[in-house]
Design an enzyme around this catalytic site. Sequence first.
Site, PDB file in Angstrom:
ATOM      1  N   MET A 162      -6.669  -3.328  -8.815  1.00  0.00           N
ATOM      2  CA  MET A 162      -7.629  -2.864  -7.809  1.00  0.00           C
ATOM      3  C   MET A 162      -7.207  -3.343  -6.419  1.00  0.00           C
ATOM      4  O   MET A 162      -8.006  -3.354  -5.481  1.00  0.00           O
ATOM      5  CB  MET A 162      -9.046  -3.334  -8.156  1.00  0.00           C
ATOM      6  CG  MET A 162      -9.587  -2.683  -9.412  1.00  0.00           C
ATOM      7  SD  MET A 162     -11.403  -2.590  -9.499  1.00  0.00           S
ATOM      8  CE  MET A 162     -11.831  -4.317  -9.541  1.00  0.00           C
ATOM      9  N   GLY A 163      -5.936  -3.730  -6.307  1.00  0.00           N
ATOM     10  CA  GLY A 163      -5.413  -4.121  -4.994  1.00  0.00           C
ATOM     11  C   GLY A 163      -5.750  -5.555  -4.630  1.00  0.00           C
ATOM     12  O   GLY A 163      -6.079  -6.369  -5.485  1.00  0.00           O
ATOM     13  N   GLY A 201      -0.466 -13.481  -9.136  1.00  0.00           N
ATOM     14  CA  GLY A 201      -0.711 -13.078 -10.517  1.00  0.00           C
ATOM     15  C   GLY A 201      -0.341 -11.629 -10.749  1.00  0.00           C
ATOM     16  O   GLY A 201       0.326 -11.282 -11.744  1.00  0.00           O
ATOM     17  N   HIS A 202      -0.756 -10.754  -9.827  1.00  0.00           N
ATOM     18  CA  HIS A 202      -0.378  -9.339  -9.920  1.00  0.00           C
ATOM     19  C   HIS A 202       1.147  -9.178  -9.866  1.00  0.00           C
ATOM     20  O   HIS A 202       1.739  -8.410 -10.634  1.00  0.00           O
ATOM     21  CB  HIS A 202      -0.974  -8.541  -8.749  1.00  0.00           C
ATOM     22  CG  HIS A 202      -2.462  -8.425  -8.767  1.00  0.00           C
ATOM     23  ND1 HIS A 202      -3.248  -8.921  -7.755  1.00  0.00           N
ATOM     24  CD2 HIS A 202      -3.310  -7.859  -9.654  1.00  0.00           C
ATOM     25  CE1 HIS A 202      -4.514  -8.657  -8.015  1.00  0.00           C
ATOM     26  NE2 HIS A 202      -4.578  -8.018  -9.168  1.00  0.00           N
ATOM     27  N   GLY A 257      -3.416  -9.258 -17.182  1.00  0.00           N
ATOM     28  CA  GLY A 257      -3.523 -10.713 -17.178  1.00  0.00           C
ATOM     29  C   GLY A 257      -4.565 -11.209 -18.169  1.00  0.00           C
ATOM     30  O   GLY A 257      -5.571 -10.546 -18.430  1.00  0.00           O
ATOM     31  N   LYS A 300      -6.572 -13.655 -17.755  1.00  0.00           N
ATOM     32  CA  LYS A 300      -7.826 -14.131 -17.150  1.00  0.00           C
ATOM     33  C   LYS A 300      -8.986 -13.240 -17.577  1.00  0.00           C
ATOM     34  O   LYS A 300     -10.062 -13.709 -17.899  1.00  0.00           O
ATOM     35  CB  LYS A 300      -7.721 -14.163 -15.614  1.00  0.00           C
ATOM     36  CG  LYS A 300      -9.033 -14.600 -14.938  1.00  0.00           C
ATOM     37  CD  LYS A 300      -8.886 -14.700 -13.437  1.00  0.00           C
ATOM     38  CE  LYS A 300      -8.816 -13.359 -12.774  1.00  0.00           C
ATOM     39  NZ  LYS A 300     -10.130 -12.649 -12.744  1.00  0.00           N
ATOM     40  N   GLN A 317     -11.446  -7.976 -21.316  1.00  0.00           N
ATOM     41  CA  GLN A 317     -10.922  -6.667 -20.906  1.00  0.00           C
ATOM     42  C   GLN A 317      -9.614  -6.362 -21.633  1.00  0.00           C
ATOM     43  O   GLN A 317      -9.395  -5.232 -22.087  1.00  0.00           O
ATOM     44  CB  GLN A 317     -10.692  -6.664 -19.397  1.00  0.00           C
ATOM     45  CG  GLN A 317     -10.014  -5.408 -18.878  1.00  0.00           C
ATOM     46  CD  GLN A 317      -9.827  -5.445 -17.375  1.00  0.00           C
ATOM     47  OE1 GLN A 317     -10.723  -5.127 -16.630  1.00  0.00           O
ATOM     48  NE2 GLN A 317      -8.642  -5.852 -16.922  1.00  0.00           N
TER      49      GLN A 317
END
EC number: 6.3.2.1
Length: 282
Positions: free
Chosen positions: A30-31, A36-37, A149, A151, A155
């Site tokens: 989501m930007g 991490g991304h 990820g 975290k 999900q």
Amino acid sequence: MHVFNGKADLIAHLNSIKTAHSTIGFVPTMGALHEGHLALMKRSLQDTDFTVVSIFVNPTQFNNPDDLVKYPRTLEADVAKMNQLNPDIIVYAPTVDDIYEGNTVSQHFDFDGLEFQMEGKFRPGHFDGVGTVVKRLFEIVKPDLAYFGEKDFQQLQIIKKLVSKYKLGIKIVGCPIFRESNQLAMSSRNERLTPEERSEASLIYDTLNEVKNRFQTESIAEISAWVSSVFDAHERFDLEYFVIADANTLETQTEKESNKNYRAFIAVFVNNVRLIDTISLN
């Protein structure tokens, strides 16, 4: 660097470069990109021939309209970070209409009960929104591998279930949590914290780490009471939930059994900014 705002152009580009033997890796975001991304992207670049990154703040997964409005949107800076990492990354930054085609509503999913635990209890409809957008992105990009990820562990489990139920043929790769120097789990929401709040938010990981230690000798009830007392003592923090769950079913546990894998999950508000984290207890 290729940046596409429309799915038709993206699909045409992917069709033009993909061969029978090449692979596509996909990192949906989501930007407001952080390390991490970028770690997910590095993994995809390592594993696959082409890497696609989507940047889309999905409206159907926000049950709090204020949270949707305040979510950071930093497309220009995000593209610059990706370009610096690797200019061959393919970026898909669609409009809401490009994804939802004028009908911005969620599809309803049955994730075999995973959706009713933790985040599902406190964010009604959240996982229908997640499932809807991820399924549509998968149908557009048609990746071989997709990276998420840990975290957002719940999900991650739900997306694995989505791929299995709809027979999408995509390998879902879970990647370790990236943390700031004070061990706060990296999140785009961290940008909304003041420097002081960001520093003090190390309490979340410190608490989880102590939970892991206590799990060896204390009952789940004792640990849960201790966690509540920790956050009650800090005015800046508001504990939404703390749960010890079965790592496979995500069901809340009240007793320990020797043959199960356990994880601790936590959601905390720091002056109205909602942060989540998790840790394996086995």
